[in-house]
Design an enzyme around this catalytic site. Structure first.
Site, PDB file in Angstrom:
ATOM      1  N   GLY A 202      33.121  70.495  21.818  1.00  0.00           N
ATOM      2  CA  GLY A 202      33.934  71.666  22.172  1.00  0.00           C
ATOM      3  C   GLY A 202      34.094  71.772  23.674  1.00  0.00           C
ATOM      4  O   GLY A 202      33.972  70.775  24.385  1.00  0.00           O
ATOM      5  N   ASN A 203      34.382  72.961  24.144  1.00  0.00           N
ATOM      6  CA  ASN A 203      34.494  73.176  25.590  1.00  0.00           C
ATOM      7  C   ASN A 203      34.057  74.590  25.929  1.00  0.00           C
ATOM      8  O   ASN A 203      33.704  75.370  25.049  1.00  0.00           O
ATOM      9  CB  ASN A 203      35.924  72.878  26.068  1.00  0.00           C
ATOM     10  CG  ASN A 203      36.926  73.763  25.366  1.00  0.00           C
ATOM     11  OD1 ASN A 203      36.913  74.975  25.532  1.00  0.00           O
ATOM     12  ND2 ASN A 203      37.795  73.161  24.559  1.00  0.00           N
TER      13      ASN A 203
END
Ligand code: CTP
Length: 399
Positions: A202-203
């Site tokens: 993810g981020n």
């Protein structure tokens, strides 16, 4: 503004509401009905607003008090609005200060009903609500289902929360002709691409910029759909939210609705890649003593993929979060993704990017022009972006 409080137990929440509105800078003139005073005292409201609470149609303030209140108010909110008050408002009665003030004003009116759920679903109450909404043009906000004071009933009856009432008042004040009745789509937040049932790629996106845009677009009168990746933020009031996990799910959710949208704003930080082969059970340390390689494949580009399915003449806005060659990269995205504006920001700049409450952005347009904006809160940046989207909408509709 005038805050009318009528006699229901939710009146205790209106004290918080009066305080919140005052702290936001509103001049809050509270009007209590006779039965409201059985639940909350005039002095309590005076304590939080700094202004004497009004209760009487005929008082030392003079006979024309209701005329002055009606004229000076920019907005009138009644919270809670009881069944009895709704009946009187629907009939246009003038038998107390609050109802008389409603007749004397041309300001927007927001009603927040609260009552027992059986009472709320009664046909007469529903007929009164229908009348004040469609015939008199009042906004009716809530009630919602949830715990009611007398622990019974599961249907709607509970007043919406003070923070939501603040938003509804903001919408009554902030409606703009460019956005009223327009459909606006937002993507927001990160996406999470599973490696196994407990891990993901993810981020760091928090979703704040997209949520701020959704909130501001609703306040301007739009019908807003927010397609959100995992975010810890509360859904903005009034906005219809579709929660998704992965980029593929976000892509599907966008395709489901985009053909109806007058504006699409792609504020999500979509993971560009996903694990090719997510495992069905947790990857164990002992199974990979040599280290773990995760192969990634490309995700769909949601903004780009929506080009051919967007409503003709609609406005599309993208973001470009970059660490190098900001403007050059933003121009490339404008073209590739068929966008009308790109909001570019430099992730390495102080006060910009993920996880902060502020942003520093440059608006990039298809004609190559760039417009740098100063460091502002994300809420302010959202307003700036919508000002420009509103101008484009007005242009396209020949306004
Ligand atoms: N975007 C999208 N779907 C993706 C990737 C990006 O809809 N799979 C949207 C973002 O919401 C944003 C814009 O496209 O509005 C630009 O996102 P960004 O991640 O900066 O661009 P990428 O296309 O991923 O390009 P690059 O990785 O080369 O920077």
């Amino acid at each position: 503004m005038v805050l009318g409080v009528t006699g229901g137990i939710a009146a205790y929440k209106s004290i918080q509401l009066a305080r919140d509105l005052t702290r936001l800078g509103a001049e809050v003139q509270v009007v209590l009905t006779r039965s409201a005073q059985k639940f909350v005292a005039p002095l309590t409201f005076e304590g939080v607003t700094g202004r004497p609470t009004l209760t009487d149609l005929f008082s030392a303030e003079g006979a024309a008090l209701h005329i002055r209140l009606g004229r000076e108010a920019d907005v009138i909110c009644v919270a809670p609005a009881t069944a009895d008050f709704l009946a009187r408002a629907a009939q246009g009665r003038a038998d107390d200060l609050l109802c008389t003030t409603l007749l004397a004003t041309r300001a927007p009116v927001v009603l927040c009903p609260a009552m027992n759920d059986k009472m709320f679903s009664h046909r007469q109450v529903q007929a009164n609500l229908e009348h004040v909404h469609t015939e008199l043009g009042y906004s009716v906000e809530g009630p919602v289902a949830g715990a009611l004071a007398v622990g019974e009933g599961e249907g709607p009856g509970r007043m919406i929360e003070p923070s939501q009432i603040v938003q509804a008042i903001g919408r009554a004040l902030g409606r703009s002709p460019d956005f009223t009745g327009r459909r606006v789509l937002l993507t927001a937040g990160p996406t999470q691409e599973p490696i196994d049932p407990v891990r993901y790629v993810g981020n760091r996106s928090s979703g704040r910029m997209g949520y701020a845009l959704a909130e501001a677009a609703w306040r301007r009168g739009a019908e807003v759909t927010l397609v959100s990746g995992p975010s810890s933020l509360d859904a903005p009031y009034g906005v219809s939210i579709v929660r998704v996990g992965t980029a593929v799910e976000m892509d599907r959710a966008v395709r489901d609705v985009i053909a109806k949208m007058d504006v699409s704003i792609f504020a999500a930080a979509v993971a560009d890649f996903r694990p090719t082969d997510p495992k069905g059970s947790k990857v164990k340390r002992a199974a990979s003593p040599e280290g773990l390689a995760v192969h990634l494949e490309e995700n769909p580009d949601i903004a780009k993929g929506s080009r051919d399915v967007r409503k003709p003449g609609s406005i599309a806005v993208g973001f470009a979060l970059e660490t190098d060659d900001l403007i050059e990269n933003a121009r490339g995205k404008l073209e590739r993704k068929g966008l009308d504006l790109v909001v570019a920001n430099d992730a390495t700049e102080d006060g910009a990017g993920f996880g902060t409450d502020t942003n520093v952005v440059t608006i990039v347009r298809p004609d190559g022009s760039t417009e740098p904006l100063p460091l502002q809160s994300k809420a302010e940046v959202a307003e700036e972006i919508l000002d420009r989207v509103g101008a484009l909408l007005a242009d396209r509709s020949g306004g």
